[in-house]
Each structure stands twice: as C-alpha cells, then as structure tokens.
Write a protein that holds these residues in place. Structure first.
Motif, PDB file in Angstrom:
ATOM      1  N   PRO A  47       0.801  -1.225   0.000  1.00 40.47           N
ATOM      2  CA  PRO A  47       0.000   0.000   0.000  1.00 40.47           C
ATOM      3  C   PRO A  47       0.832   1.273   0.000  1.00 40.47           C
ATOM      4  O   PRO A  47       1.947   1.321   0.529  1.00 40.47           O
ATOM      5  N   GLU A  49       1.155   4.445   1.814  1.00 43.28           N
ATOM      6  CA  GLU A  49       0.740   4.862   3.159  1.00 43.28           C
ATOM      7  C   GLU A  49       1.799   5.746   3.785  1.00 43.28           C
ATOM      8  O   GLU A  49       2.984   5.652   3.469  1.00 43.28           O
ATOM      9  N   GLY A  76       3.845  -0.604   3.849  1.00 43.97           N
ATOM     10  CA  GLY A  76       3.996   0.120   2.596  1.00 43.97           C
ATOM     11  C   GLY A  76       4.880   1.331   2.835  1.00 43.97           C
ATOM     12  O   GLY A  76       5.898   1.252   3.513  1.00 43.97           O
ATOM     13  N   CYS A 210      -3.844   5.307   3.957  1.00 43.67           N
ATOM     14  CA  CYS A 210      -3.384   3.999   3.499  1.00 43.67           C
ATOM     15  C   CYS A 210      -4.309   3.580   2.371  1.00 43.67           C
ATOM     16  O   CYS A 210      -5.537   3.570   2.541  1.00 43.67           O
ATOM     17  N   THR A 211      -3.761   3.236   1.203  1.00 43.19           N
ATOM     18  CA  THR A 211      -4.618   2.998   0.046  1.00 43.19           C
ATOM     19  C   THR A 211      -4.013   1.960  -0.893  1.00 43.19           C
ATOM     20  O   THR A 211      -2.787   1.852  -1.020  1.00 43.19           O
ATOM     21  N   LEU A 212      -4.896   1.194  -1.541  1.00 44.74           N
ATOM     22  CA  LEU A 212      -4.524   0.189  -2.529  1.00 44.74           C
ATOM     23  C   LEU A 212      -5.528   0.206  -3.674  1.00 44.74           C
ATOM     24  O   LEU A 212      -6.725   0.409  -3.438  1.00 44.74           O
ATOM     25  N   ARG A 219     -10.582   1.406  -5.880  1.00 46.78           N
ATOM     26  CA  ARG A 219      -9.575   1.696  -4.864  1.00 46.78           C
ATOM     27  C   ARG A 219     -10.218   1.593  -3.493  1.00 46.78           C
ATOM     28  O   ARG A 219     -11.403   1.918  -3.320  1.00 46.78           O
ATOM     29  N   THR A 221      -9.383   2.822   0.521  1.00 53.51           N
ATOM     30  CA  THR A 221      -8.550   3.776   1.253  1.00 53.51           C
ATOM     31  C   THR A 221      -9.031   3.873   2.687  1.00 53.51           C
ATOM     32  O   THR A 221     -10.234   3.926   2.952  1.00 53.51           O
ATOM     33  N   PHE A 254      -5.242  -4.219   4.143  1.00 51.56           N
ATOM     34  CA  PHE A 254      -3.883  -3.818   3.759  1.00 51.56           C
ATOM     35  C   PHE A 254      -2.802  -4.739   4.315  1.00 51.56           C
ATOM     36  O   PHE A 254      -1.628  -4.547   4.010  1.00 51.56           O
TER      37      PHE A 254
END
Length: 278
Positions: A47, A49, A76, A210-212, A219, A221, A254
C-alpha cells in the motif's frame, strides 16, 4: 558514478522473500511484459501509506531499511520508500534502473525539488515506472512517447514542461508532476524526504492515509477513521470506523498489523500528494 550500479543489490533470499511479498512466483527475464507484471503486482500488494509519520517512526532512506520495511514488516510507504524499495528488487532481477526526481503539482503550484521519487527503467527503450504515487498509472509508461498512452487508470501523456529539459506527466489532461530526467542517488532525496516527514506544512502531516487499488480498477482507502471504497466509475462509499474497526481494517484490507492507531493530525488537511493520491 553509475547510480544503477552503486551497490550490490539484494541477496537471493531477500529477493525471493520480496517476490513472495508481491505474489510473483516467477518474475521471468527483464522484458516489457514482465516489468508491467511486476509493477501491477507491487501496486496491488504494497500500500501507499504515510503511517510512519503519524506513528512517530523514522523514515530511513537506506536501501536495506526500505526493503526490510516492505518485506519483513509487511508495510507500505510513500514515494521515497516504495519506489526506492522497488528499484532494489528490479535491479536484483537484472533491470537497469535510475532514480528520477519530480515536483508534484498542487493545482497550478509546483512542490519543491525532490518532492517525488520515480523510476526510469531502461530496456529497448526507457520506461517511467512509479509504484509510489497512489492513484496513478497501473502500467509502465513510455518515457520518450509524447502522444497519449492508455492505461487502466486513465490516459497519460508525457510532454515537455518548464523552461529547461523537464517533462510534465499528465493523467486525463491534469498535470501530476514535473519530472527531471537526470538520474540521482538516493541520498539526494534525503532533505526533502525529511521535510515531508517532519514539517507541519507537509501534505503528509495532515492525516494518516493507506490505500490500494482493487482488482476491478477501483480503490480502497483508510484515511484516518474513514474507510473509502471507490468504484471504477469514481463513485464512493464512505464509512466512519471506531478505533477497533480501524485497526481491523488495516489488517483485513492492507495486511498491516498495528498495536495502536496513528496519531490524529493537529492541522487541517490541505490539497497535496497525500490527499490527491487517494
């Protein structure tokens, strides 16, 4: 100095652990197709982040420390960490990699030099590779191409920018960052990384993110206590979580196990990379 040969790289054991971390059993030879496969695997597994900033952890721009954070700590990071670590993996797999500096656009205003770290990977032609900008291209971009480049995330163009030799990278017509095409050693990113990590004026100080990307092109988040699911068409579903739910969301979505939540920001959020990237 040849920056892409300035160190020995990963051991076979660390390289294998890194590939396991991103779910790639066989990376194959250095080719355009395999580079694209590695980039997407990294984006899906690691991620974007900025949690270290809000957990009081130092951001250490050392190749071994960056790889250990991603591989051993299952975390991440932001651009310096993610692209810095990915450069180590790619080099260990036989790719020729250079570190490029960029200034991020905040609407019409440009951030400081070394505001962002991206990668140049040289195969038969040079490619722009970036796993550290949050919402950005899923596939490598042709660095010498001046026409439109279609990507699952949008249409990208790389055009001359500024008064000198820089290149502007645009997504769906909107400028993302201004790229300096010259290679730099990792240490040159240290002062701006320190500012981004410590200054109250840094966009990363405004709150934990924090995002993927999701497999379907959307997405997910976690921004503070807000869990945001963005569909491929841009529609958003947002839910506010309790402390316990937020800790569980870090684990579930995550793969990040925390014993405490990141500290709440003391300054209001402003536009910038940490916000725009989600």
């Amino acid at each position: 100095m040849d920056h892409e040969k300035a160190h020995e790289g990963l051991t076979p054991a660390v390289r294998a652990a890194y590939l396991e971390r991103i779910g790639v059993a066989d990376p194959g030879a250095p080719t355009e197709a395999n580079l694209a496969r590695l980039q997407w695997a990294h984006l899906r597994a690691v991620p974007f982040e900025n949690l270290s900033i809000h957990l009081g952890e130092p951001v250490v721009l050392d190749p071994a420390a960056l790889v250990a954070k991603v591989v051993d700590r299952r975390r991440g990071g932001f651009c310096y960490e993610l692209n810095g670590a990915f450069a180590e993996l790619l080099r260990s797999l036989g790719y020729r990699v250079s570190l490029l500096a960029a200034r991020v656009f905040d609407r019409e205003r440009l951030g400081p030099p070394f505001d962002h770290l991206a990668l140049r990977v040289d195969l038969a032609e040079p490619w722009l590779v970036d796993v550290g900008f949050g919402r950005f291209s899923h596939q490598p971009l042709r660095l010498d191409e001046r026409g439109e480049q279609a990507d699952p995330q949008g249409v990208f163009t790389i055009v001359p920018g500024g008064p000198y030799w820089e290149l502007d990278v645009l997504m769906d017509g909107a400028p993302q960052y201004r790229l300096d095409p010259r290679p730099y050693p990792l240490a040159d990113f240290g002062p701006t990384c320190w500012w981004q990590s410590t200054s109250p004026q840094s966009p990363f100080a405004k709150g934990a993110t924090c995002t993927l990307p999701t497999e379907d092109g959307g997405r997910i988040t976690l921004s503070g206590h807000r869990l945001i699911r963005t569909a491929p068409d841009g529609t958003r579903d947002e839910r506010r979580l309790t402390d316990a739910e937020a800790l569980a969301a870090y684990r579930e979505h995550f793969g990040i196990v925390l014993d405490r939540l990141p500290a709440q920001p003391t300054v209001p959020a402003q536009p910038g990379e940490a916000v725009a990237a989600v």
